[in-house]
Write an enzyme that holds these catalytic residues in place. Sequence first.
Site, PDB file in Angstrom:
ATOM      1  CG  ASP A  31      19.340   8.258 -46.578  1.00  0.00           C
ATOM      2  OD1 ASP A  31      20.385   8.845 -46.244  1.00  0.00           O
ATOM      3  OD2 ASP A  31      18.323   8.856 -47.014  1.00  0.00           O
ATOM      4  CG  ASN A  43      13.591  18.780 -41.788  1.00  0.00           C
ATOM      5  OD1 ASN A  43      13.160  18.514 -40.680  1.00  0.00           O
ATOM      6  ND2 ASN A  43      14.819  18.506 -42.181  1.00  0.00           N
ATOM      7  CG  HIS A  74      15.134  21.566 -38.322  1.00  0.00           C
ATOM      8  ND1 HIS A  74      15.845  21.120 -37.235  1.00  0.00           N
ATOM      9  CD2 HIS A  74      15.909  21.346 -39.412  1.00  0.00           C
ATOM     10  CE1 HIS A  74      17.014  20.648 -37.659  1.00  0.00           C
ATOM     11  NE2 HIS A  74      17.079  20.783 -38.976  1.00  0.00           N
ATOM     12  CG  ASP A  78      15.434  17.838 -34.617  1.00  0.00           C
ATOM     13  OD1 ASP A  78      15.985  17.555 -35.691  1.00  0.00           O
ATOM     14  OD2 ASP A  78      15.770  18.804 -33.907  1.00  0.00           O
ATOM     15  CD  GLU A  94      18.649  11.939 -44.875  1.00  0.00           C
ATOM     16  OE1 GLU A  94      19.633  12.447 -44.314  1.00  0.00           O
ATOM     17  OE2 GLU A  94      18.464  11.979 -46.096  1.00  0.00           O
TER      18      GLU A  94
END
Length: 375
Positions: free
Chosen positions: A246, A254, A259, A263, A290
Site C-alpha cells: 500500500d 492527489n 488526480h 493516476d 493504491e
Amino acid sequence: MSEDTSPVHAPRLAREVADTRQRLVTGGLFYLLGWVVVAAPSDVAQSHAVAGALVGLAFLLLAVLRFWPRPPAEDAPADKLQAWLDTRWWVVLATAALWGGVLSWTLLDPHMAPGRTAALLCTIAFATAFAHNYSLRLGRAALGIGLIYAPAPILMPYTGESLSVVVTLGVYTVYLGLVMVRSYREYQGQLDLYDRVRSQRDEFETLSRVDPLTGLANRRYFSGAMDHLLAGCRMHQQPLAMLVMDLDHFKYVNDEFGHDAGDVCLARFADRMREVFTAPGVHLARLGGEEFGVLLPGLDVRAAAEAAERMRASLELHPLQLREGPLSITVSIGVASLAPGSSAEGTDLYRAADRAMYQAKTDGRNRVRIDLGTA
Ligand SMILES: Nc1nc2c(ncn2[C@@H]2O[C@H](COP(=O)(O)OP(=O)(O)OP(=O)(O)O)[C@@H](O)[C@H]2O)c(=O)[nH]1
C-alpha cells in the site's frame, strides 16, 4: 489461389472455414445424381460406356473429397486454414468444370442429346445454388458459375436451339451475376459483424480481468489465480507467498499534484512492480485504490520478505518519474506465506498479508512486515 494470410485474419478465416465446410456437406451428391439423370435417357451406356462410368466415378470421388480432410481446428494458424480452404475450392471448381464438360457433351454429341433438357435444367439449378452458396469469395464464385454455366450460352447458338432459349439463358446469366455479388456482399457484412462482435467480446473479457489504469490483473482475476496457484503449490508440496503493498500517504500526491498525476503515479508503480518481480509464475495485481498484491508461488515467508524488501528499497532509492518530475514515495508491505501442508485457504493468506501491511503502516510506514500466522 493465394490470399492474405496475416495472423490478424485467422478468426475471420476460421469462420469462413466453418461456413465453407457447412456448404460442402450438401452438393457433391447432387452432381452425381444429375449425371445419372442426364445419362439415363441417352445411350451413353452403349456408345461411351467407359467414359460414362468414369464421369460417374469422378463425381463420386469429388463428392467424397468434400468431406476429407476435415478442417483444421478453429484456432489453427491462418496459413493452415487458408490451405484447407484452397484445396476445398479446387474440389468445388473441379466439380463445376466436370459438370460444364457434361453439359458440353450433351450439346455436342448426338448420342447424348436425349439428356440435354435434363442437363440444362440441372445446370441452371447448380449455377443458381452456386451463386447463393459459394459467394464467399467473389472471383472463385464467378469462376465456378462460369465453368458450370458458360457452355450453355456459348455452345447453344450452334446446336439449333431456338433464339428465345439462348436469350433467356443470357438474361439468366445477368441474374446469376447479380445474385452472386449480392450474396458476396451479404457474406462480407456477416463477417464484418462477426469481427466486431468478437473484438467487443475480447475487450469485455480483458476488462473483466485487467485493471485498465495499470494493466495489472484486477482483484477478481487475482482471487481466481490465487485459488489456482494454491492448488498447484499443494500438489507440488510448495509454499505460496503473498505480498500486500500500500502506497504511503498517497492522498498527498492527489492533493498536491492532482488526480491525473495520482493516476500516473499508480501506473508507474505498477511498472516498477513488473521490473522487480520477474520470477516465473509471479502474479501481480491492483487490489483497489493504491493497494497492490503479489503472489509468489514456491517462496516461503523469508524469501518473500526479501523480495518485498527489494521492492521497498527500489522505490526508496529510485523515485517514480511523473510528468511533474521525480516523486519520492514509499510503500508499506505485508508478507505472509502458506506452508505446503497448511490447511488454510487463500482468504486466510490474504488476511494475514493484509494484517502485516497494516502493521507496517502502524510501525511508521516504508517497511516490510511479516505475519507468521499461516507460515
Ligand atoms: N489518483 C487516484 N487516486 C486514487 C485512486 N484510488 C484511490 N485513490 C486515492 O487514494 C487515496 C487513499 O488515501 P488514504 O486511504 O487516506 O491512504 P493514504 O493517503 O495512502 O495514507 P496511508 O495509506 O495511511 O499511508 C485517496 O485520496 C483516494 O482518493 C485512483 O484510482 N486514482
